[in-house]
Design an enzyme around this catalytic site. Structure first.
Site, short mmCIF file in Angstrom:
data_model
loop_
_atom_site.label_atom_id
_atom_site.label_comp_id
_atom_site.label_asym_id
_atom_site.label_seq_id
_atom_site.Cartn_x
_atom_site.Cartn_y
_atom_site.Cartn_z
N LYS A 135 0.69 -1.15 -0.05
CA LYS A 135 -0.17 -0.02 0.09
C LYS A 135 0.79 1.21 0.01
CE LYS A 135 -3.66 -2.36 2.47
NZ LYS A 135 -4.08 -2.23 3.79
N HIS A 138 1.98 6.51 3.01
CA HIS A 138 1.34 7.92 2.71
C HIS A 138 1.64 8.84 3.72
CE1 HIS A 138 -0.98 6.99 6.32
NE2 HIS A 138 -1.22 5.79 5.92
N HIS A 141 2.44 8.21 7.20
CA HIS A 141 3.82 7.32 7.54
C HIS A 141 5.02 8.22 7.59
CE1 HIS A 141 1.20 3.92 5.97
NE2 HIS A 141 1.23 3.56 7.06
N1 ARG Z 1 0.44 -0.29 9.71
C1 ARG Z 1 -0.33 0.69 10.50
C2 ARG Z 1 -0.90 1.79 9.54
O1 ARG Z 1 -0.47 1.92 8.48
C3 ARG Z 1 0.24 1.39 11.66
C4 ARG Z 1 0.74 0.67 12.73
C5 ARG Z 1 0.72 1.33 14.08
N2 ARG Z 1 1.13 0.74 15.20
C6 ARG Z 1 0.72 -0.11 15.96
N3 ARG Z 1 1.38 -0.79 16.83
N4 ARG Z 1 -0.41 -0.38 15.56
O2 ARG Z 1 -2.12 2.21 9.90
#
Ligand code: ARG
Length: 583
Positions: A135, A138, A141
């Site tokens: 994905k 974005h 991130h």
């Molecule tokens: N991969 C997730 C996202 O893009 C963020 C992860 C955040 N960290 C966690 N421990 N939940 O939304």
């Protein structure tokens, strides 16, 4: 130094503490009241720091009190004058002491100037970036990456032991779908060349297929089941996607000066570990079946209902986070764990911490969600000027090439830069990072290419420019140089001009500001410090020349600039920037 840790003494605060302690002794007030009131006087002719007495809420008439306190205050080698001006008390620093101490600390400690040991003995986990494979990376991130890496740097500079974790989104039914898509549209060569982009394209295509033909979803589910069961082929393909993506991520993170100690991810938590979590919740009577889902009811805490899994056995984001937190506590026994994730997930983390607490994990209170505002842009994602792609790499490329064009405009200077491509890349990176860190974390902001690229105003290029000007002064002053050993022989009393003192004061603020940033974990604290220092640098450079001066004066000024260069460089590195020596 404690166990190899550096403790930079507070600089400006030593002077402020002197004022605070005498005023408290004279009035019976307390430091927590007096210290925050100290402010810069409106007119520096009145002194270096001012205490507005009405806000101290002391008994008596503030004007009379100011007069009597000014008389009783004992001047010494830190504070040379205390004077009343109406209800204000104005103090003057011993500028010789401040200047000599500051330059000596900055030059003496070099890259360690500003570091402190306030976190000594503590261990922290900083989890940040955490993109999802296949994905787009974005804007959220990007912010997480920038802010998270800053927090890790601040903790490191404050004596903490730390570990940085990238918790990839790399598991779940959608990765079954991705594999199904790869079998239809995948191309090994493209996967090797640019995995992130290729997997994204495959993912978009197979999603289209799935929306037209629901049977594709069943295929995906079946494939994911094979992955979960450890089927060699299915697992192998997924692992290849993940490994290649990480190689590419590392390259991009490198351009942002970001490293991770650990690449973890949702995939790291096995069904076995998750079942333990479920059983524990069940034994505690917390888990309730509810219309095909397994939930924890958090309504009494105003946190709604947390969906942990489905009765068909599949588990969700939240349950993986519970397993991950428990595992990290076991492995690292952290004192603090920071999750750097956008404000959209506030609710998720509140639920997570509450469930851990209900499970009797007393350390749940040591977990903290470091949220941040969203970046708004026309299409809801970061995109290039043409409005097309959404990859971080493109943003950095575009920022870099724009900077390159700007640099070319000054032909003479351009010719002197040995590696313009990489300089432009760093300037572009600085521009992107600084615009992200200028406001408080929790504020939303608009992604604006023009603001990113501006060489004027309070931008990343401006900070880099100030640093490279300082480096150029040092190059030109050669063979004259400033080393810690030489400091004794330099006559700092020659630094008499107000611009020199303003610069000293800006440098002196760094250790105090870094301590402050260690508490707030706000990058903007350091950004405004660096901007203020750079302004002081520009004003000084315009009038206080090194070249053409008699040696003692040239040496004293050079020492001041070296101290400024060290301080600005340390602040830029803390922000994740690579300080430029030429641009
Ligand atoms: N991969 C997730 C996202 O893009 C963020 C992860 C955040 N960290 C966690 N421990 N939940 O939304």
């Amino acid at each position: 130094t404690i166990d190899g840790l550096v403790e930079t003494a507070p600089q400006l605060d030593v002077f402020r503490f002197e004022i605070v302690s005498q005023i408290c002794a004279l009035t019976g007030s307390t430091p927590d009241v007096i210290y925050p009131l100290l402010e810069e006087p409106r007119d520096r002719k009145n002194g270096d720091i001012s205490l507005p007495l009405p806000r101290a809420r002391l008994p008596g008439n503030p004007i009379e009190l100011a007069t009597s306190l000014a008389q009783k205050f004992k001047c010494n080698d830190l504070i040379t004058k205390a004077a009343a001006a109406g209800p204000f008390l104005n103090f003057t620093y011993n500028r010789d002491t401040l200047r000599n101490r500051t330059i000596a600390s900055a030059v003496g400690l070099g890259p360690q100037y500003g570091a402190n040991a306030t976190g000594f003995g503590n261990f922290g986990i900083v989890e940040f970036s955490s993109p999802n494979i296949a994905k787009p990376f974005h804007a959220g991130h990007l912010r997480s990456t920038i802010i998270g890496s800053f927090i890790k740097n601040v903790l490191d500079a404050s004596g903490w032991g730390t570990v940085s974790i990238n918790y990839l989104g790399d598991w779940g039914k959608q990765y079954g779908l991705l594999a199904v898509g790869y079998e239809r549209y995948g191309n090994d060569e493209e996967l090797e060349k640019d995995p992130i982009r290729h997997l994204f394209h495959v993912y978009v295509k197979v999603n289209n297929d799935a929306s037209e033909n629901p049977a594709v979803h069943d295929e995906a589910r079946a494939y994911f089941k094979k992955m979960e069961d450890g089927d060699a082929h299915a697992y192998g393909l997924w692992k290849r996607f993940r490994d290649l993506s990480i190689v590419k991520y590392k390259e991009i993170y490198g351009r942002l000066n970001v490293q991770f100690d650990i690449y973890s991810g949702e995939s790291q938590y096995s069904l076995g570990q998750m079942r333990d979590v479920l059983h524990e919740l069940q034994d505690l009577g917390l888990l309730v079946p509810d219309q095909g889902a397994l939930i924890v009811d958090l309504k009494q805490f105003d946190l709604g209902v947390a969906v942990i899994g489905k009765t068909d056995g599949s588990l969700l984001y939240l349950s993986r986070d519970i397993a991950a937190a428990i595992d990290r506590k076991k492995v690292f026994d952290f004192d603090r764990m920071f999750y750097v994730v956008g404000n959209q997930q506030i609710h998720h983390f509140k639920q997570l911490f509450k469930i851990l607490e209900l499970q009797g994990k007393t350390w749940a209170e040591k977990c903290e969600h470091i949220g941040f505002g969203i970046i708004r842009s026309k299409d809801g994602n970061m995109s290039t000027r043409k409005g097309t792609v959404v990859f971080l790499e493109d943003i950095l490329d575009e920022a870099g090439s724009h900077m390159h064009e700007q640099m070319r405009k000054n032909e003479v200077k351009y010719a002197q830069i040995p590696d313009p491509d990489s300089v432009a890349d760093v300037v572009g990176q600085s521009a992107t990072m600084i615009q992200d860190m200028t406001a408080r974390r929790s504020k939303d902001y608009n992604f604006d290419w023009d603001r990113i690229f501006s060489f004027e105003g309070d931008t990343g290029p401006y900070l880099q420019y100030a640093h490279s000007r300082l480096c150029s002064i040092e190059r030109q002053a050669a063979p004259l140089e400033v080393t810690p050993e030489e400091l004794q022989s330099i006559d700092f009393s020659l630094l008499t001009e107000p611009q020199a003192f303003t610069l000293v004061e800006a440098i002196a603020a760094y250790p105090d500001v870094l301590r402050e940033a260690g508490k707030t974990l706000e990058p903007c604290t350091i950004v405004s410090f660096a901007l203020n220092l750079s302004h002081a640098v520009s004003s000084a450079i315009d009038v206080l020349w090194v070249s053409g001066q008699a040696k003692p004066l040239a040496h004293a000024r050079l020492a001041l600039y070296v101290a400024a260069r060290i301080t600005l460089g340390n602040a830029l590195r803390l922000l994740g920037l690579k300080p430029l020596t030429r641009m």
